[in-house]
Scaffold this motif. Structure first.
Motif, PDB file in Angstrom:
ATOM      1  N   GLY A  18     -64.916  57.645 -25.960  1.00  0.00           N
ATOM      2  CA  GLY A  18     -66.172  58.366 -26.140  1.00  0.00           C
ATOM      3  C   GLY A  18     -66.006  59.864 -26.384  1.00  0.00           C
ATOM      4  O   GLY A  18     -66.872  60.482 -27.013  1.00  0.00           O
ATOM      5  N   LEU A  19     -64.907  60.437 -25.905  1.00  0.00           N
ATOM      6  CA  LEU A  19     -64.670  61.865 -26.142  1.00  0.00           C
ATOM      7  C   LEU A  19     -64.721  62.171 -27.640  1.00  0.00           C
ATOM      8  O   LEU A  19     -65.288  63.182 -28.070  1.00  0.00           O
ATOM      9  CB  LEU A  19     -63.314  62.263 -25.543  1.00  0.00           C
ATOM     10  N   HIS A 166     -65.156  65.237 -19.143  1.00  0.00           N
ATOM     11  CA  HIS A 166     -65.596  63.922 -19.623  1.00  0.00           C
ATOM     12  C   HIS A 166     -65.092  62.831 -18.702  1.00  0.00           C
ATOM     13  O   HIS A 166     -65.651  61.747 -18.657  1.00  0.00           O
ATOM     14  CB  HIS A 166     -65.090  63.663 -21.048  1.00  0.00           C
ATOM     15  N   ASN A 167     -63.992  63.115 -18.026  1.00  0.00           N
ATOM     16  CA  ASN A 167     -63.457  62.112 -17.112  1.00  0.00           C
ATOM     17  C   ASN A 167     -62.523  62.780 -16.123  1.00  0.00           C
ATOM     18  O   ASN A 167     -61.437  63.227 -16.483  1.00  0.00           O
ATOM     19  CB  ASN A 167     -62.700  61.041 -17.917  1.00  0.00           C
ATOM     20  N   VAL A 216     -70.805  65.043 -18.240  1.00  0.00           N
ATOM     21  CA  VAL A 216     -71.603  64.389 -19.275  1.00  0.00           C
ATOM     22  C   VAL A 216     -72.800  63.565 -18.778  1.00  0.00           C
ATOM     23  O   VAL A 216     -73.392  62.817 -19.558  1.00  0.00           O
ATOM     24  CB  VAL A 216     -70.691  63.573 -20.214  1.00  0.00           C
ATOM     25  N   ASN A 249     -74.749  62.809 -22.767  1.00  0.00           N
ATOM     26  CA  ASN A 249     -74.349  62.739 -24.177  1.00  0.00           C
ATOM     27  C   ASN A 249     -75.481  62.163 -25.020  1.00  0.00           C
ATOM     28  O   ASN A 249     -76.349  61.455 -24.515  1.00  0.00           O
ATOM     29  CB  ASN A 249     -73.149  61.813 -24.348  1.00  0.00           C
ATOM     30  N   GLN A 307     -61.423  51.695 -14.514  1.00  0.00           N
ATOM     31  CA  GLN A 307     -62.715  52.400 -14.588  1.00  0.00           C
ATOM     32  C   GLN A 307     -63.847  51.477 -15.034  1.00  0.00           C
ATOM     33  O   GLN A 307     -64.968  51.572 -14.556  1.00  0.00           O
ATOM     34  CB  GLN A 307     -62.601  53.571 -15.581  1.00  0.00           C
ATOM     35  N   GLU A 380     -68.591  55.929 -14.309  1.00  0.00           N
ATOM     36  CA  GLU A 380     -68.838  56.128 -15.739  1.00  0.00           C
ATOM     37  C   GLU A 380     -69.468  57.499 -15.950  1.00  0.00           C
ATOM     38  O   GLU A 380     -70.666  57.682 -15.756  1.00  0.00           O
ATOM     39  CB  GLU A 380     -69.761  55.025 -16.268  1.00  0.00           C
ATOM     40  N   PRO A 381     -68.654  58.487 -16.337  1.00  0.00           N
ATOM     41  CA  PRO A 381     -69.191  59.841 -16.496  1.00  0.00           C
ATOM     42  C   PRO A 381     -70.459  59.878 -17.357  1.00  0.00           C
ATOM     43  O   PRO A 381     -71.452  60.473 -16.971  1.00  0.00           O
ATOM     44  CB  PRO A 381     -68.022  60.588 -17.148  1.00  0.00           C
ATOM     45  N   CYS A 382     -70.426  59.247 -18.508  1.00  0.00           N
ATOM     46  CA  CYS A 382     -71.673  59.047 -19.266  1.00  0.00           C
ATOM     47  C   CYS A 382     -71.742  57.598 -19.729  1.00  0.00           C
ATOM     48  O   CYS A 382     -72.571  56.831 -19.300  1.00  0.00           O
ATOM     49  CB  CYS A 382     -71.762  59.985 -20.478  1.00  0.00           C
ATOM     50  N   GLY A 383     -70.788  57.216 -20.593  1.00  0.00           N
ATOM     51  CA  GLY A 383     -70.865  55.891 -21.196  1.00  0.00           C
ATOM     52  C   GLY A 383     -71.711  56.009 -22.447  1.00  0.00           C
ATOM     53  O   GLY A 383     -72.794  56.610 -22.429  1.00  0.00           O
TER      54      GLY A 383
HETATM   55  C1  GLC Z   1     -65.164  59.736 -21.047  1.00  0.00           C
HETATM   56  C2  GLC Z   1     -65.984  58.885 -20.093  1.00  0.00           C
HETATM   57  C3  GLC Z   1     -67.232  58.308 -20.701  1.00  0.00           C
HETATM   58  C4  GLC Z   1     -67.951  59.321 -21.560  1.00  0.00           C
HETATM   59  C5  GLC Z   1     -66.990  59.903 -22.582  1.00  0.00           C
HETATM   60  C6  GLC Z   1     -67.638  60.923 -23.489  1.00  0.00           C
HETATM   61  O1  GLC Z   1     -64.225  59.034 -21.738  1.00  0.00           O
HETATM   62  O2  GLC Z   1     -65.201  57.849 -19.536  1.00  0.00           O
HETATM   63  O3  GLC Z   1     -68.089  57.850 -19.671  1.00  0.00           O
HETATM   64  O4  GLC Z   1     -69.050  58.722 -22.206  1.00  0.00           O
HETATM   65  O5  GLC Z   1     -65.941  60.533 -21.924  1.00  0.00           O
HETATM   66  O6  GLC Z   1     -68.184  61.990 -22.768  1.00  0.00           O
END
Ligand code: GLC
Ligand code: ADP
Length: 485
Positions: A18-19, A166-167, A216, A249, A307, A380-383
């Motif tokens: 996702g980054l 992000h993580n 995020v 995000n 995760q 899950e920081p964002c997902g």
């Molecule tokens: C990280 C997180 C994910 C997030 C992504 C983009 O990889 O695991 O939850 O959506 O970064 O910010």
């Protein structure tokens, strides 16, 4: 504002997760709001091949680099965003994953590679590459670029800095010898710096030195200040808590839209939602599953790592498999998860389809064909996939954690009655809870009126990048106010 966005991956050039989606979209959204944002990435082997019209615009002499580091300039596809690639072949011009060897081990020289990236950003941001451009803000992301705000803190006339986590599970932790080998300034080696239990901790550099820290999602911003999700850095984060913000995000709806998605054979929206079944049939056929309209099809696309709660899914399979259901899984990651899932596919080829690997197009088809999408993440920081699922009318089944909690409205009796529910949400990371959630999803699926409402409410949600970009801009201004405090 002039903004330098520094990252280790960006879609569509190079992506592991996702980054890359964020780095490929947020700069464009900020640019569309009228700001000059430039993206810095390593000149990876794979990426050089994808960019045409690159030209060498500068050369930098950097500590630890034996040769000059070249800066290549191009444009991010379909945009006005300037791309600067840090070209140092010994560090970046190698095949494969940006972080790992073919055997799945981190590249041994990762600290050198990413310190170099951060150092190049420090020079570029302060107009020291002869490019006649000075940043007001340096926005860096995750441990790979966390040394940029740390190094900038030592500069007298520096730009303001914003660092996004992000993580937090990946921190870039190395022995003290590495700190010396990297020729980092000793001023950074302190408890209020990059030192953590006598080790070099790169992400801590971002957290302690950036003017503003973001993560995020609002819930993850809260969670990482506690011991369960703080990965040892909860104290540091609590200490800087007035500078820590959560911004959810967004989604690039040009890329993820069932009305236009080139990977889908049938396009649909809320008005012709019934047509989605054609994609389901096509996917069932493609994956060798019996073509059955009324069998709920569950999708999962993820890195197969702890995760993502893959073990929870595996523990739930004996229960799930007793029901009339199909599961399509796409992912790669830890060998043991890959093997266990493949084993289940062999046992139940009429119910489970597993594709190990990375496949952008299949990821889109799974979103556009499944009835529901499973994300049982431990954290899950964002997902992003739950956001894509909402748009595709593919009801997300998620654990209440981080950005999943912030974006999916649980199908409680009240929320169903109010027509606000968008998915199934469970709390505990255990077999009982995930089985409960799967059962609830299947039961709601067989109540077509409620199910349609869930799908359509989800499709009406908007998680666009514009609103998130506006929030970042407000924080860039705050970072400028905070600078030097
Ligand atoms: C990280 C997180 C994910 C997030 C992504 C983009 O990889 O695991 O939850 O959506 O970064 O910010
Ligand atoms: P994370 O960054 O933690 O992996 P996200 O949900 O933020 O999780 O983003 C994952 C992104 O990577 C999504 O765009 C998803 O579709 C994509 N993805 C993950 N695994 C695969 C895969 N095996 N094939 C194709 N795309 C994948």
């Amino acid at each position: 504002m002039n903004i330098l966005f520094v990252c280790s991956e960006a879609h569509p050039l190079i992506k592991t997760g996702g980054l890359a989606d964020v780095a490929g979209s947020l700069p464009l959204a900020i640019n569309e709001l009228g700001h000059d944002i430039r993206l810095v990435l390593p000149a990876y082997h794979e990426l050089r091949a994808k960019c045409s019209d690159l030209k060498i615009v500068a050369q930098l002499t950097l500590p630890t680099a034996q040769h000059p580091v070249k800066i290549l300039e191009g444009k991010l596809a379909n945009s006005q965003v300037t791309l600067w690639l840090v070209d140092y072949p010994a560090a970046f011009n190698r095949p494969g994953n940006p972080y790992m060897t073919l055997q799945g081990e981190p590249w041994p020289d990762n600290p050198h590679r990413f310190a170099l990236l951060s150092r190049a950003a420090v020079e570029l941001s302060q107009n020291r590459a002869g490019l006649n451009w000075q940043a007001d803000i340096v926005h860096s992301n995750d441990w790979q670029t966390a040394l940029a705000p740390a190094l900038l803190s030592l500069e007298p006339l520096r730009p303001a800095t914003l660092f996004t986590i992000h993580n937090l599970a990946y921190q870039g932790v190395y022995k003290k010898e590495l700190f010396e080998q990297l020729e980092l300034p000793w001023a950074l080696w302190q408890q209020q710096g990059v030192e953590f239990h006598h080790m070099l901790n790169m992400i801590k550099g971002g957290i302690t030195y950036a003017d503003i820290i973001t993560t995020v999602s609002p819930t993850y911003a809260h969670e990482i200040q506690g011991s369960e999700y703080g990965n040892g850095l909860e104290g540091v984060l609590r200490h800087r808590n007035e500078r820590l913000f959560g911004i959810l995000n967004g989604v690039d709806y040009d890329e993820w839209n069932p009305e236009t998605d080139p990977h889908l054979s049938t396009h649909y929206n809320t008005l012709n939602f019934a047509d989605k079944i054609k994609n389901k049939r096509a996917l069932q056929k493609e994956r060798g599953l019996p073509v059955r309209d009324k069998t709920p099809l569950i999708g999962l696309v993820a890195r197969l790592v702890d995760q993502k709660g893959i073990d929870l899914l595996i523990n739930a399979l004996p229960h799930l498999i007793k029901q009339e259901v199909q599961l399509v899984i796409l992912g790669s990651g830890e060998r043991r998860y890959e093997q266990q899932l493949q084993q289940w596919q062999q046992w139940h080829p009429d119910k489970i389809s597993v594709q190990i690997g990375y496949d952008e197009s299949l990821a889109h088809r799974i979103e556009g064909s499944s009835d529901m999408f499973l994300m049982p993440s431990r954290f899950e920081p964002c997902g992003l996939n739950q956001l894509y699922s909402l748009k595709y009318g593919t009801v997300p089944i998620v654990r209440r954690a981080g950005g999943l909690a912030d974006s999916v409205v649980e199908a409680s009796k009240q929320n169903i009655a109010d027509q606000t529910a968008t998915g199934i949400v469970f709390d505990h990371a255990d077999t009982h809870a995930i089985c409960w959630a799967l059962d609830q999803a299947i039961s709601l699926y067989h109540q077509p009126k409620i199910w349609q409402q869930l799908c359509k409410t989800g499709m009406a949600q908007v998680f666009d990048w514009k609103s998130s970009a506006e929030r970042y801009l407000a924080l860039y201004k705050k970072a400028q106010d905070f600078r030097g405090w």
